[in-house]
Each structure stands twice: as structure tokens, then as C-alpha cells.
Design an enzyme around this catalytic site. Structure first.
Site, mmCIF file in Angstrom:
data_model
loop_
_atom_site.group_PDB
_atom_site.id
_atom_site.type_symbol
_atom_site.label_atom_id
_atom_site.label_comp_id
_atom_site.label_asym_id
_atom_site.label_seq_id
_atom_site.Cartn_x
_atom_site.Cartn_y
_atom_site.Cartn_z
ATOM 1 C CG MET A 43 -1.816 -1.143 1.118
ATOM 2 S SD MET A 43 -3.080 -1.297 2.541
ATOM 3 C CE MET A 43 -2.139 -1.835 3.952
ATOM 4 C CG MET A 74 -4.441 -2.618 -2.463
ATOM 5 S SD MET A 74 -5.077 -2.938 -0.655
ATOM 6 C CE MET A 74 -3.685 -4.162 -0.167
ATOM 7 C CG ASP A 179 -7.749 -9.242 0.330
ATOM 8 O OD1 ASP A 179 -7.660 -9.266 1.342
ATOM 9 O OD2 ASP A 179 -6.581 -8.778 -0.221
#
Length: 233
Positions: A43, A74, A179
Site C-alpha cells: 500500500m 494497492m 480478500d
């Protein structure tokens, strides 16, 4: 390690819920307790409101992961980082459809770098959005929470999307991953809808530690049992 395709249920603990001070040992412990894959949530604080790991961390973990390393990016932009994560040892690299305008190019770049190509969908993205690239993916990841943080509640409305994607995949050798919010209370529903890879963070790591990893195994077996899969399958 590369993945030989089959549709058996796979439990993929997300190390976002592990002890960050000892991630290598955590990967070894959870694998010894029955994890099928290791899921690494990357992330960037831009595409999602959190920051986690980079390719250097994946490279450091690679020797501790004797099974599939499933790296979920992400991040945005994606393309410039694909080579680094592939060189770090990622078996699967999953990018978000929403992270850039040229997802076909991104998927080709992942495969070109030697990894298997995953495509993730946020909760607000319909299943039909993947239709143009179904033959370019090795995995589709359905986010059943809004990405960015672990420990969120499962979004029930995503079960219909999982079911629709299972229909769209047909007999293609494509994994269908879920997820977010996966635990013994939700595993059966997502597997019944067609999922074969279950990412679970807190539901796996809760109650255990490197010093006492037995709860990891108990948690994995509980999820697997709830999903209707025999132990170790």
C-alpha cells in the site's frame, strides 16, 4: 515457487496482520501451520490510505516463503514498479483495475516480467469490467472490503460478484481470490459462490505468535473446515 493451477481451496494469510518486527519468522510459522500461500499487501498511502511494504521487503521475505508469494499492489501508478516486485520474487503480482487507464498493458507487463498476472476489483467495480481482459489474467481478486486497512467487516453484497465472476471465468485456468473479512463465518459463502483462494489476516494471526504458533494452525483449519474443504486441500 510457481503455482501449478488447480481449484483446491487455498488459505493465503495476509502478513499485514503479522508481527512486523519479525515478518520472516511469521511467514515460516504460518506456513508450517498449514498456510497454502503468503499474501503481501503493498500500500502506498495514495491509492489507499495506508502505507505498508515495498519490493525490498518482499525480497527479504522471499527466502522465508517456501510456497507461493502472492503480492497485491494497492498502488498507483503500478507499471513502473512491476519489474522490482518480480525481481523480488513475487509469484503473483495483482494490480487494481482502478489504479490506471491501461490495465491491459499492466497485465502484459506483469507476465512479461515473469510473474503471474492478477487483477483486483474494488467493491464498487462491477464484475463485467474484467470481461475485456479475462484471457490476460491468472487470478482475479475480489475485494470484499474497501482496500487500505485490515480487520474490516465483510461486505455481503460482493458475494453476487464472486458468483458472477465464477461464471465468466468458465473453464479458464484463473484463480478467483477473495480478500477482506474472510473468517470461519464468511468462508463457506465465498467458496460456494466460486472462490478458491481465501485471503485472511486477523482471522489467521489472532491469538498466536512466533513463540506460540499453534493458534495459527487452528485458525487456518477452522477457515478451511468452514469452507467445506478437507484439511490440507
Amino acid at each position: 515457487m510457481t503455482d501449478t493451477f488447480d481449484r483446491s481451496i487455498k488459505i493465503a494469510p495476509s502478513i499485514l496482520a503479522a508481527d512486523f518486527a519479525a515478518l520472516g519468522a511469521e511467514c515460516e510459522a504460518v506456513c508450517a501451520q498449514g498456510a497454502d500461500w503468503i499474501h503481501v499487501d503493498v500500500m502506498d498511502g495514495h491509492f489507499v490510505p495506508n502505507i505498508s511494504f515495498g519490493p525490498g521487503m518482499c525480497a527479504a521475505l522471499r527466502s522465508h516463503v517456501k510456497t507461493v508469494m502472492d503480492v497485491h499492489l494497492m498502488i498507483a501508478p503500478v507499471d513502473r514498479y512491476i519489474t522490482a516486485f518480480a525481481e523480488a520474487g513475487a509469484d503473483f503480482i495483482t494490480a487494481h483495475l482502478e489504479a490506471g487507464p491501461h490495465i491491459h498493458r499492466t497485465l502484459q507487463a506483469i507476465r512479461g516480467a515473469g510473474a503471474k498476472a492478477g487483477l483486483a476489483l474494488n467493491p464498487g467495480t462491477p464484475a463485467e469490467a474484467v470481461a475485456p481482459v479475462l484471457d490476460e489474467v491468472d487470478l482475479i481478486c475480489v475485494m470484499t472490503v474497501n482496500p487500505g486497512f485490515g480487520g474490516q467487516s465483510f461486505l455481503e453484497g460482493q458475494v453476487a460478484k464472486i458468483r458472477r465472476l465464477r461464471e465468466m471465468i468458465g473453464d479458464r485456468p484463473v484463480h478467483l481470490e477473495v480478500d477482506g473479512g474472510v473468517d470461519p463465518t464468511t468462508a463457506q459463502r465465498v467458496v460456494a459462490a466460486g472462490a478458491d483462494v481465501l485471503v485472511a489476516g486477523s482471522a489467521v494471526f489472532r491469538g498466536g505468535s512466533i513463540a506460540d504458533p499453534a493458534p495459527y494452525g487452528e485458525n487456518i483449519r477452522a477457515i478451511r473446515s468452514a469452507a467445506g474443504a478437507p484439511d490440507g486441500a
